[in-house]
Design a protein around this motif. Structure first.
Motif, short mmCIF file in Angstrom:
data_model
loop_
_atom_site.label_atom_id
_atom_site.label_comp_id
_atom_site.label_asym_id
_atom_site.label_seq_id
_atom_site.Cartn_x
_atom_site.Cartn_y
_atom_site.Cartn_z
N VAL A 235 57.78 28.01 33.76
CA VAL A 235 56.71 28.93 34.13
C VAL A 235 57.01 29.48 35.51
N SER A 236 57.11 30.79 35.61
CA SER A 236 57.29 31.44 36.90
C SER A 236 56.32 32.60 36.98
N PHE A 237 55.58 32.67 38.08
CA PHE A 237 54.59 33.73 38.23
C PHE A 237 55.02 34.75 39.27
N ASN A 238 56.28 34.68 39.73
CA ASN A 238 56.76 35.68 40.67
C ASN A 238 56.68 37.07 40.05
N GLY A 239 56.14 38.00 40.79
CA GLY A 239 55.98 39.36 40.31
C GLY A 239 54.67 39.62 39.61
N ALA A 240 53.90 38.56 39.32
CA ALA A 240 52.62 38.74 38.65
C ALA A 240 51.57 39.24 39.64
N GLY A 241 50.66 40.04 39.15
CA GLY A 241 49.57 40.54 39.98
C GLY A 241 48.25 39.94 39.56
N ILE A 242 47.37 39.72 40.54
CA ILE A 242 46.02 39.22 40.29
C ILE A 242 45.05 40.36 40.60
N LEU A 243 44.27 40.75 39.60
CA LEU A 243 43.39 41.91 39.73
C LEU A 243 41.95 41.54 39.42
N ARG A 244 41.03 42.13 40.15
CA ARG A 244 39.60 41.89 39.92
C ARG A 244 39.16 42.49 38.58
N LYS A 245 38.26 41.78 37.91
CA LYS A 245 37.62 42.32 36.71
C LYS A 245 36.20 42.74 37.11
N ASN A 246 36.10 43.89 37.75
CA ASN A 246 34.81 44.32 38.29
C ASN A 246 33.76 44.54 37.21
N ASP A 247 34.20 44.98 36.02
CA ASP A 247 33.23 45.19 34.95
C ASP A 247 32.62 43.87 34.49
N TRP A 248 33.43 42.82 34.43
CA TRP A 248 32.91 41.50 34.04
C TRP A 248 32.00 40.93 35.12
N ASN A 249 32.39 41.08 36.38
CA ASN A 249 31.55 40.57 37.47
C ASN A 249 30.19 41.25 37.48
N ALA A 250 30.20 42.58 37.26
CA ALA A 250 28.94 43.32 37.25
C ALA A 250 28.08 42.94 36.04
N ALA A 251 28.72 42.76 34.89
CA ALA A 251 27.96 42.44 33.69
C ALA A 251 27.35 41.04 33.77
N TYR A 252 28.04 40.11 34.42
CA TYR A 252 27.58 38.72 34.46
C TYR A 252 26.58 38.47 35.57
N TYR A 253 26.75 39.16 36.72
CA TYR A 253 25.90 38.89 37.89
C TYR A 253 24.97 40.04 38.25
N GLY A 254 25.27 41.24 37.79
CA GLY A 254 24.45 42.39 38.13
C GLY A 254 25.29 43.58 38.57
N ALA A 255 24.77 44.77 38.38
CA ALA A 255 25.50 46.00 38.69
C ALA A 255 25.95 46.02 40.15
N GLY A 256 27.18 46.46 40.35
CA GLY A 256 27.72 46.60 41.70
C GLY A 256 28.25 45.33 42.32
N THR A 257 28.25 44.21 41.58
CA THR A 257 28.69 42.94 42.14
C THR A 257 30.22 42.89 42.23
N LEU A 258 30.72 42.56 43.42
CA LEU A 258 32.15 42.41 43.67
C LEU A 258 32.45 40.94 43.98
#
Length: 232
Positions: A184-207
């Protein structure tokens, strides 16, 4: 989800990474909530499995010294000429006085081109050891390798062992894998926010900043996951 379905889904993901953005799928709030809660529940199961495993006996020591943790219950890597990996997970940050935060939703994605055939699924915990790495995750600028160092955590030590090693990497990974790739090597992998999931689970506009640092929002259905991390 069986292997064929995972390969098909991941092929679509990696084609988008290699050749350009794809239009996002539209989810109703009910569907998004179901997916998010399922991910939270799977993250708790993965955490409990790895934290109690003799194979990852030094994980508790690393976790107690970490600034934050990311849990990915299912990172799937596949390759057939065009390879790639992807999976959804959660970020949780520890505050010395308040303990572990609510989970924020993220995705891991990487693509590569080469001669490779195979598939591998891994349950992974990333311990974030530096403020620099945590800020990169919050700012949606995390890419492993280069300025952001990543290393595999030690394997085969006793459960609950205290970490005495000099922790010189920004992130350490503890991954339980099964499949056809050799490592397992994660070099080159990117970590990205799922803003739509955060907003749906906690409320609109949640980051993520609102969830893990400011702690402005919460969801009672995260209780089991937060409690699982509380001893560390």
């Amino acid at each position: 989800m069986n292997l064929l379905r995972k390969l098909t889904a991941l092929a679509a993901l990696t084609m988008g990474i290699a050749f350009g953005p794809m239009a996002p799928a539209l989810l109703t709030p009910a569907q998004a909530l179901t997916q998010q809660q399922e991910l939270i529940d799977k993250s708790r199961i993965t955490f409990e499995k790895l934290i109690g495993s003799y194979e990852f006996g030094e994980l508790p020591g690393y976790l107690k010294r970490a600034k934050a943790v990311m849990i990915f219950p299912d990172i799937f890597k596949a390759g057939f000429v065009i390879g790639g990996e992807g999976g959804n997970g959660v970020l949780m940050v520890r505050d010395p006085s308040q303990g572990w935060s609510q989970p924020a939703f993220y995705t891991l994605a990487a693509g590569s081109v080469g001669l490779q055939i195979g598939g591998q699924s891994s349950e992974s915990i990333f311990t974030i050891m530096s403020d620099k790495a945590l800020q990169a995750v919050l700012n949606d600028q995390m890419k492993f390798g280069g300025d952001m160092s990543i290393a595999a955590g030690p394997i085969g030590k006793g459960v609950g062992a205290n970490t005495t090693t000099n922790l010189d990497a920004d992130v350490y990974t503890f991954a339980k894998t099964a499949g056809l790739f050799g490592g397992v090597s994660f070099n080159g992998a990117g970590i990205l926010r799922k803003n739509d999931w955060n907003a749906a689970y906690y409320g609109a506009g949640t980051l993520p900043q609102h969830i893990v640092i400011d702690r402005k929002v919460s969801n009672p259905n995260t209780k089991d996951l937060v409690n699982a991390l509380s001893p560390y």
